[in-house]
Scaffold this motif. Sequence first.
Motif, PDB file in Angstrom:
ATOM      1  N   ALA A  38       0.827  -1.093   0.176  1.00  0.00           N
ATOM      2  CA  ALA A  38      -0.184   0.203  -0.020  1.00  0.00           C
ATOM      3  C   ALA A  38       0.874   1.174  -0.011  1.00  0.00           C
ATOM      4  O   ALA A  38       0.484   2.369  -0.529  1.00  0.00           O
ATOM      5  N   ALA A  39       1.953   1.236   0.635  1.00  0.00           N
ATOM      6  CA  ALA A  39       2.994   2.438   0.680  1.00  0.00           C
ATOM      7  C   ALA A  39       3.461   2.605  -0.608  1.00  0.00           C
ATOM      8  O   ALA A  39       3.674   3.723  -1.343  1.00  0.00           O
ATOM      9  N   ARG A  40       3.738   1.553  -1.502  1.00  0.00           N
ATOM     10  CA  ARG A  40       4.168   1.498  -2.711  1.00  0.00           C
ATOM     11  C   ARG A  40       3.055   2.146  -3.638  1.00  0.00           C
ATOM     12  O   ARG A  40       3.224   3.090  -4.603  1.00  0.00           O
ATOM     13  N   ALA A  41       1.745   1.817  -3.603  1.00  0.00           N
ATOM     14  CA  ALA A  41       0.661   1.981  -4.435  1.00  0.00           C
ATOM     15  C   ALA A  41      -0.042   3.233  -3.633  1.00  0.00           C
ATOM     16  O   ALA A  41      -1.187   3.137  -3.565  1.00  0.00           O
ATOM     17  N   HIS A  42       0.686   4.266  -3.259  1.00  0.00           N
ATOM     18  CA  HIS A  42      -0.002   5.299  -2.511  1.00  0.00           C
ATOM     19  C   HIS A  42      -0.981   5.893  -2.978  1.00  0.00           C
ATOM     20  O   HIS A  42      -1.892   6.765  -2.491  1.00  0.00           O
ATOM     21  N   ARG A  43      -1.005   6.066  -4.433  1.00  0.00           N
ATOM     22  CA  ARG A  43      -2.265   6.628  -5.053  1.00  0.00           C
ATOM     23  C   ARG A  43      -3.267   5.590  -5.526  1.00  0.00           C
ATOM     24  O   ARG A  43      -4.275   5.720  -6.299  1.00  0.00           O
ATOM     25  N   GLY A  44      -3.221   4.209  -5.135  1.00  0.00           N
ATOM     26  CA  GLY A  44      -3.864   3.180  -5.511  1.00  0.00           C
ATOM     27  C   GLY A  44      -4.276   2.615  -4.138  1.00  0.00           C
ATOM     28  O   GLY A  44      -4.548   3.181  -3.241  1.00  0.00           O
ATOM     29  N   HIS A  45      -4.472   1.068  -4.175  1.00  0.00           N
ATOM     30  CA  HIS A  45      -5.005   0.503  -2.928  1.00  0.00           C
ATOM     31  C   HIS A  45      -4.341  -0.945  -2.859  1.00  0.00           C
ATOM     32  O   HIS A  45      -3.831  -1.150  -3.877  1.00  0.00           O
ATOM     33  N   ALA A  46      -4.340  -1.614  -1.649  1.00  0.00           N
ATOM     34  CA  ALA A  46      -3.949  -2.814  -1.516  1.00  0.00           C
ATOM     35  C   ALA A  46      -5.075  -3.492  -0.521  1.00  0.00           C
ATOM     36  O   ALA A  46      -5.713  -2.948   0.328  1.00  0.00           O
ATOM     37  N   LEU A  47      -5.554  -4.761  -1.163  1.00  0.00           N
ATOM     38  CA  LEU A  47      -6.425  -5.543  -0.415  1.00  0.00           C
ATOM     39  C   LEU A  47      -5.859  -6.751   0.175  1.00  0.00           C
ATOM     40  O   LEU A  47      -5.018  -7.478  -0.857  1.00  0.00           O
ATOM     41  N   GLY A  48      -6.013  -7.107   1.287  1.00  0.00           N
ATOM     42  CA  GLY A  48      -5.310  -8.284   1.950  1.00  0.00           C
ATOM     43  C   GLY A  48      -6.444  -9.271   2.054  1.00  0.00           C
ATOM     44  O   GLY A  48      -7.374  -8.935   2.843  1.00  0.00           O
ATOM     45  N   VAL A  49      -6.330 -10.514   1.686  1.00  0.00           N
ATOM     46  CA  VAL A  49      -7.388 -11.473   1.867  1.00  0.00           C
ATOM     47  C   VAL A  49      -6.943 -12.608   2.689  1.00  0.00           C
ATOM     48  O   VAL A  49      -5.695 -13.180   2.131  1.00  0.00           O
ATOM     49  N   ASP A  50      -7.505 -13.267   3.808  1.00  0.00           N
ATOM     50  CA  ASP A  50      -6.773 -14.391   4.583  1.00  0.00           C
ATOM     51  C   ASP A  50      -7.904 -15.267   5.051  1.00  0.00           C
ATOM     52  O   ASP A  50      -8.922 -14.484   5.292  1.00  0.00           O
ATOM     53  N   LEU A  51      -7.557 -16.454   5.451  1.00  0.00           N
ATOM     54  CA  LEU A  51      -8.536 -17.376   6.182  1.00  0.00           C
ATOM     55  C   LEU A  51      -8.459 -17.125   7.773  1.00  0.00           C
ATOM     56  O   LEU A  51      -9.517 -17.464   8.397  1.00  0.00           O
ATOM     57  N   SER A  52      -7.742 -16.332   8.167  1.00  0.00           N
ATOM     58  CA  SER A  52      -7.433 -16.154   9.628  1.00  0.00           C
ATOM     59  C   SER A  52      -8.141 -15.059  10.168  1.00  0.00           C
ATOM     60  O   SER A  52      -7.444 -13.775   9.923  1.00  0.00           O
ATOM     61  N   ALA A  53      -9.128 -15.213  11.074  1.00  0.00           N
ATOM     62  CA  ALA A  53      -9.888 -14.087  11.714  1.00  0.00           C
ATOM     63  C   ALA A  53      -8.931 -13.372  12.775  1.00  0.00           C
ATOM     64  O   ALA A  53      -8.568 -12.016  12.725  1.00  0.00           O
ATOM     65  N   PRO A  54      -8.097 -13.953  13.545  1.00  0.00           N
ATOM     66  CA  PRO A  54      -7.313 -13.469  14.391  1.00  0.00           C
ATOM     67  C   PRO A  54      -6.015 -12.683  13.972  1.00  0.00           C
ATOM     68  O   PRO A  54      -5.811 -11.319  14.494  1.00  0.00           O
ATOM     69  N   MET A  55      -5.602 -13.264  12.581  1.00  0.00           N
ATOM     70  CA  MET A  55      -4.485 -12.362  11.924  1.00  0.00           C
ATOM     71  C   MET A  55      -4.995 -11.192  11.206  1.00  0.00           C
ATOM     72  O   MET A  55      -4.586 -10.034  11.372  1.00  0.00           O
ATOM     73  N   LEU A  56      -6.361 -11.507  10.681  1.00  0.00           N
ATOM     74  CA  LEU A  56      -6.913 -10.202  10.149  1.00  0.00           C
ATOM     75  C   LEU A  56      -7.091  -9.322  11.155  1.00  0.00           C
ATOM     76  O   LEU A  56      -6.978  -7.906  10.768  1.00  0.00           O
ATOM     77  N   ALA A  57      -7.480  -9.369  12.409  1.00  0.00           N
ATOM     78  CA  ALA A  57      -7.946  -8.421  13.462  1.00  0.00           C
ATOM     79  C   ALA A  57      -6.587  -7.606  13.566  1.00  0.00           C
ATOM     80  O   ALA A  57      -6.328  -6.373  13.850  1.00  0.00           O
ATOM     81  N   GLN A  58      -5.399  -8.398  13.641  1.00  0.00           N
ATOM     82  CA  GLN A  58      -4.038  -7.974  13.653  1.00  0.00           C
ATOM     83  C   GLN A  58      -3.589  -6.854  12.759  1.00  0.00           C
ATOM     84  O   GLN A  58      -3.241  -5.782  12.774  1.00  0.00           O
TER      85      GLN A  58
END
Length: 293
Positions: free
Chosen positions: A66-86
């Motif tokens: 996201a820092a490199r795509a500062h005029r774009g976006h980054a989406l993270g997808v994951d199976l893990s609810a506890p890690m996504l909360a972090q």
Amino acid sequence: MGHIVNTHQAEAWNGYEGEHWAAHQQRWDAVSQELNHHLLTAAAIGEQDHVLDIGCGNGQSTRLAAARAHRGHALGVDLSAPMLAQARATAAAEGVSNVRFEHGDAQVYPFEAGGFDVAISRGGIMFFSDPVTAFANIGRALRPGGRLVFVCPRDVHRQDWFVAPMTALLGRPPGPAGPREPGMFSLADHDHLHDLLSRAGFETVTATGIDVYMTYGSDAADAAEFVLGMGPVRFYLDQTGRPAEGVRSAVTAALRPYEVPGGVRMPGSFWLVAASRPLGDTLGTSPSGGRHF
Ligand SMILES: C[S@@+](CC[C@H](N)C(=O)[O-])C[C@H]1O[C@@H](n2cnc3c(N)ncnc32)[C@H](O)[C@@H]1O
């Protein structure tokens, strides 16, 4: 949350394994630190790019993207609810606003077709029950000509970070991992990897070996404590009922040769994989060329 087909993985990453990764976010990021440079250099993210991070976990690679795509976006997808909360909490604490995290199974997640310029993964793509279906699904999320770039472990025998503690635990070196099973070493075989990605519709597939050091703790005792808390190790210890003290001293001794002034640094070897969605490929792309954001 989208539909989940990798239910066994979802149980692990929402159970003890994921809790351990979430609770030890900084330690796990230190383990993978040297991979970031390789991954991000190869991904060559542009400032307006839309980036998809597969199996983003606690989200460090997503935030760096996201820092490199500062005029774009980054989406993270994951199976893990506890890690996504972090991941969400860390992005908020760091004030990273062009990032989003979603709970889902990347093998079947209904990504907007053609919505991303580049997909990346720092070791989040070895766990698919049906890798061809999963990589094809990721391919459909890329615009024609979009790139997939990821890192994954090479052969077990190249991985001191795995072989040294496992040999201490088992009393013998770990056997070769079957490349067909979902798991850490499922993409270790170069030809198999190439075949999977080609069958998933990617072209110009390259896999370059990279050797890195992985930092496991401040000293051998600290690193042994960390290793003994990991999900698969805890499972093994619970199954065998081996006495904790004997195991702890054996693993500490196995890690001591890797102590250096900066901590315990263990060699690991990875594939840096790059592939493209064909330019002329219009299958699965929405007529509007819709974006995810
Ligand atoms: C080895 S961890 C790496 C996490 C993170 N990329 C990092 O480098 O710290 C693997 C990650 O892949 C995720 N994962 C495994 N299978 C997945 C799937 N089918 N869909 C989405 N995420 C998945 C796990 O939940 C876990 O967070």
